[in-house]
Design a protein around this motif. Structure first.
Motif, PDB file in Angstrom:
ATOM      1  N   MET A   1       0.842  -1.150  -0.046  1.00  0.00           N
ATOM      2  CA  MET A   1      -0.025   0.041  -0.054  1.00  0.00           C
ATOM      3  C   MET A   1       0.785   1.251   0.098  1.00  0.00           C
ATOM      4  N   ASN A   2       0.630   2.236  -0.771  1.00  0.00           N
ATOM      5  CA  ASN A   2       1.410   3.347  -0.795  1.00  0.00           C
ATOM      6  C   ASN A   2       0.832   4.308   0.402  1.00  0.00           C
ATOM      7  N   LYS A   3       1.395   5.431   0.435  1.00  0.00           N
ATOM      8  CA  LYS A   3       1.097   6.548   1.474  1.00  0.00           C
ATOM      9  C   LYS A   3      -0.381   6.923   1.330  1.00  0.00           C
ATOM     10  N   ALA A   4      -0.883   7.250  -0.022  1.00  0.00           N
ATOM     11  CA  ALA A   4      -2.408   7.556  -0.133  1.00  0.00           C
ATOM     12  C   ALA A   4      -3.173   6.444   0.159  1.00  0.00           C
ATOM     13  N   SER A   5      -2.743   5.149   0.045  1.00  0.00           N
ATOM     14  CA  SER A   5      -3.861   4.508   0.249  1.00  0.00           C
ATOM     15  C   SER A   5      -4.026   4.142   1.675  1.00  0.00           C
ATOM     16  N   ILE A   7      -3.418   6.572   3.870  1.00  0.00           N
ATOM     17  CA  ILE A   7      -4.371   7.550   4.380  1.00  0.00           C
ATOM     18  C   ILE A   7      -5.635   7.288   4.253  1.00  0.00           C
ATOM     19  N   ALA A   8      -5.938   6.885   3.027  1.00  0.00           N
ATOM     20  CA  ALA A   8      -7.307   6.624   2.720  1.00  0.00           C
ATOM     21  C   ALA A   8      -8.066   5.589   3.484  1.00  0.00           C
ATOM     22  N   TYR A   9      -7.308   4.514   3.990  1.00  0.00           N
ATOM     23  CA  TYR A   9      -7.676   3.632   4.892  1.00  0.00           C
ATOM     24  C   TYR A   9      -7.951   4.161   6.369  1.00  0.00           C
ATOM     25  N   ALA A  10      -7.031   4.905   6.763  1.00  0.00           N
ATOM     26  CA  ALA A  10      -7.002   5.612   8.237  1.00  0.00           C
ATOM     27  C   ALA A  10      -8.382   6.494   7.975  1.00  0.00           C
ATOM     28  N   LYS A  11      -8.728   7.041   6.858  1.00  0.00           N
ATOM     29  CA  LYS A  11     -10.240   7.781   7.017  1.00  0.00           C
ATOM     30  C   LYS A  11     -11.097   6.930   6.852  1.00  0.00           C
ATOM     31  N   GLN A  12     -11.111   5.788   6.333  1.00  0.00           N
ATOM     32  CA  GLN A  12     -12.233   4.716   6.352  1.00  0.00           C
ATOM     33  C   GLN A  12     -12.399   4.194   7.770  1.00  0.00           C
ATOM     34  N   LEU A  13     -11.393   4.065   8.306  1.00  0.00           N
ATOM     35  CA  LEU A  13     -11.581   3.365   9.689  1.00  0.00           C
ATOM     36  C   LEU A  13     -12.190   4.220  10.756  1.00  0.00           C
ATOM     37  N   ALA A  14     -11.767   5.836  10.390  1.00  0.00           N
ATOM     38  CA  ALA A  14     -12.223   6.835  11.230  1.00  0.00           C
ATOM     39  C   ALA A  14     -13.775   7.032  11.059  1.00  0.00           C
ATOM     40  N   CYS A  16     -14.764   9.558   9.286  1.00  0.00           N
ATOM     41  CA  CYS A  16     -15.027  10.793   9.668  1.00  0.00           C
ATOM     42  C   CYS A  16     -14.476  11.806   8.477  1.00  0.00           C
ATOM     43  N   SER A  17     -15.464  12.575   7.907  1.00  0.00           N
ATOM     44  CA  SER A  17     -15.230  13.200   6.578  1.00  0.00           C
ATOM     45  C   SER A  17     -14.350  14.405   6.721  1.00  0.00           C
ATOM     46  N   ASP A  18     -14.024  14.996   7.976  1.00  0.00           N
ATOM     47  CA  ASP A  18     -13.440  16.252   8.271  1.00  0.00           C
ATOM     48  C   ASP A  18     -11.955  16.221   8.199  1.00  0.00           C
ATOM     49  N   LEU A  19     -11.372  14.778   8.064  1.00  0.00           N
ATOM     50  CA  LEU A  19     -10.142  14.665   8.372  1.00  0.00           C
ATOM     51  C   LEU A  19      -9.222  15.239   7.137  1.00  0.00           C
ATOM     52  N   ASP A  20      -8.156  16.089   7.449  1.00  0.00           N
ATOM     53  CA  ASP A  20      -7.451  16.732   6.393  1.00  0.00           C
ATOM     54  C   ASP A  20      -6.243  15.987   6.082  1.00  0.00           C
ATOM     55  N   ASP A  21      -6.313  15.824   4.651  1.00  0.00           N
ATOM     56  CA  ASP A  21      -5.032  15.004   3.938  1.00  0.00           C
ATOM     57  C   ASP A  21      -3.808  15.384   4.294  1.00  0.00           C
ATOM     58  N   ASP A  22      -3.307  16.478   4.222  1.00  0.00           N
ATOM     59  CA  ASP A  22      -2.231  17.139   4.514  1.00  0.00           C
ATOM     60  C   ASP A  22      -1.593  17.006   5.882  1.00  0.00           C
ATOM     61  N   THR A  23      -2.747  17.108   6.986  1.00  0.00           N
ATOM     62  CA  THR A  23      -2.259  16.595   8.285  1.00  0.00           C
ATOM     63  C   THR A  23      -1.945  15.269   8.141  1.00  0.00           C
ATOM     64  N   LEU A  24      -2.766  14.127   7.767  1.00  0.00           N
ATOM     65  CA  LEU A  24      -2.519  12.928   7.775  1.00  0.00           C
ATOM     66  C   LEU A  24      -1.312  12.636   7.304  1.00  0.00           C
ATOM     67  N   ASP A  25      -1.061  13.111   6.233  1.00  0.00           N
ATOM     68  CA  ASP A  25       0.391  13.080   5.430  1.00  0.00           C
ATOM     69  C   ASP A  25       1.501  13.163   6.324  1.00  0.00           C
ATOM     70  N   ILE A  26       1.463  14.453   7.156  1.00  0.00           N
ATOM     71  CA  ILE A  26       2.601  14.692   7.940  1.00  0.00           C
ATOM     72  C   ILE A  26       2.581  13.450   9.088  1.00  0.00           C
ATOM     73  N   VAL A 157       1.169  -4.630   7.909  1.00  0.00           N
ATOM     74  CA  VAL A 157       1.497  -3.338   8.948  1.00  0.00           C
ATOM     75  C   VAL A 157       0.575  -2.093   8.954  1.00  0.00           C
ATOM     76  N   SER A 158      -0.096  -2.187   7.846  1.00  0.00           N
ATOM     77  CA  SER A 158      -0.828  -0.894   7.305  1.00  0.00           C
ATOM     78  C   SER A 158      -1.992  -0.501   8.463  1.00  0.00           C
ATOM     79  N   THR A 159      -2.432  -1.533   9.052  1.00  0.00           N
ATOM     80  CA  THR A 159      -3.477  -1.466  10.031  1.00  0.00           C
ATOM     81  C   THR A 159      -2.841  -0.543  11.338  1.00  0.00           C
TER      82      THR A 159
END
Lengths: 198, 203
Positions: A1-5, A7-14, A16-26, A157-159
């Motif tokens: 899984m690449n970084k974007a995937s 992050i998408a997985y984390a958003k799916q787990l949460a 929550c639509s308010d999560l900010d991609d740039d913050t999650l990236d950091i 390890v992605s989870t």
């Protein structure tokens, strides 16, 4: 899984639509760095670097997060502290020979110093057999063994990584701050980390 | 014996009291179960497989994830029926041979060292090319579609599937923000992980 995937997985787990991609990236980078610093860093790689006679300081490999070992030609270099080197010889910086130690003390981040100054230059890599670590291994070459953040994070390890990202993001003050959720993510990530055998 | 992905996902949904996937999409649930069985297998090595590694002349270090795409953890390396000595650290390798890094005139492989979950060192480098059989914990097959993978067999043995289900249950509860229930599952999980680790250390 690449970084974007991830992050998408984390958003799916949460959920929550308010999560900010740039913050999650950091946070992703922070989490991968923390994992790399672990004594049991799961993702390691090796890279050669050319040694130039008289040049003591070298950069980390571009994808290295934490340096675990450095070899010069046929020897692993002993990690050393500047205070030890000074105790050994005040003029250690001006010595010149085949390196036997390395230090990261008092240096710019992501650089390391060979001790003493190398007195030979590496041969060029001539890829005759397509085996830079086999038959094509050049004389006097340097090798770094390091922990990295892989471009393709294994699924098993992605989870853990996704949960750690959520733990960081939901713990910080924000419109969706949820400390209980963040704590549960941290605990679950710990159990999952143990569950992966790391 | 193994169970099928679809019916096991239905069990998972019942455990989190979401019969038929009311608030949890069934594709999402099966993907969570799939990830959890991979985690369980990564940790405890229930499902293993073997492959042949070509050992080129003079080469000691291998990126084993590019040699065996599904490899997680290497459990043994053999040449024929002879098992190589496992060493855990670079210091252990140095204890075997201080010049191990460029020992490249070996006549037979003696030891292996796994660094993290990506690098493999075979000591010594050989004077002529050879091969070795590597046994490793594998990444189990993914299931992502409830209808598409319904009848697929899960690779984890039946008796170990409950552990993966517990992981999946905790993850789904957390994902649904049922933090309290997730925390209760967490203590069960911690105990189960400890039990598995103890069992593994006694084997």
């Amino acid at each position: 899984m690449n970084k974007a995937s991830v992050i998408a997985y984390a958003k799916q787990l949460a959920r929550c639509s308010d999560l900010d991609d740039d913050t999650l990236d950091i946070y992703y980078d922070d989490v991968m760095e923390t994992i790399a610093k672990d004594a049991n860093a799961p993702f390691m790689d090796a890279a050669q670097f050319t040694i130039t006679s008289g040049t003591a300081t070298y950069d980390y490999a571009s994808d290295a997060l934490v340096l675990h070992a450095v070899f010069v030609h046929d020897k692993i270099l002993a990690p050393a502290r500047v205070s030890d080197l000074e105790a050994y010889n005040d003029a250690w910086r001006s010595l010149s020979d085949t390196p036997y130690a390395m230090t990261e003390d008092e240096l710019t981040a992501r650089t390391f110093m060979l001790i003493p100054n190398p007195d030979t230059t590496s041969d060029s890599l001539i890829p005759v057999h397509g085996e830079p670590f086999g038959e094509d291994y050049p004389d006097n070459i340097g090798v770094q063994l390091y922990a990295e953040s892989p471009d393709d994070l294994p699924d098993w390890v992605s989870t853990c990584v996704a949960l750690r990202i959520l733990a960081l993001d939901f713990a910080r003050p924000s419109e969706y701050q949820d400390v209980a959720f963040a704590e549960a993510c941290t605990k679950l990530a710990e159990v999952f980390w143990k569950g992966t055998g790391l | 014996m193994s169970r099928q992905a679809g019916p096991t996902t239905e069990i998972l949904l019942k455990r989190v009291r979401e019969y038929g996937g009311l608030a949890t999409d069934t594709d999402y649930a099966i993907s969570i179960l799939s990830r959890c069985q991979r985690i369980a297998n990564a940790g405890f090595g229930f499902v293993k497989t073997s492959g042949t590694l070509t050992v080129p002349k003079q080469k000691l270090i291998y990126t084993y994830r590019s040699e065996f795409a599904s490899a997680i953890d290497i459990t043994s390396v053999k040449v024929g029926t002879r098992r190589l000595l496992r060493v855990d650290t670079l210091s252990d390798l140095a204890a075997l041979d201080i010049d191990w890094w460029r020992k490249i005139d070996g006549t037979r492989l003696e030891a292996f060292c796994q660094l993290g979950r990506s690098l493999l060192i075979l000591y010594p480098g050989l004077a002529s090319a050879s091969s070795a059989t590597v046994t490793y914990t594998k990444l189990t097959t993914a299931a992502t579609s409830f209808s598409g993978n319904y009848n697929d067999d899960l690779e984890l043995p039946d008796e170990q599937l409950d552990f993966a289900l517990m992981l999946a249950e905790a993850l789904l509860l957390l994902s649904s923000r049922r933090n309290l229930e997730a925390s209760k599952r967490l203590s069960d999980l911690t105990e189960a992980v400890t039990q598995q680790l103890n069992l593994r250390s006694t084997l």
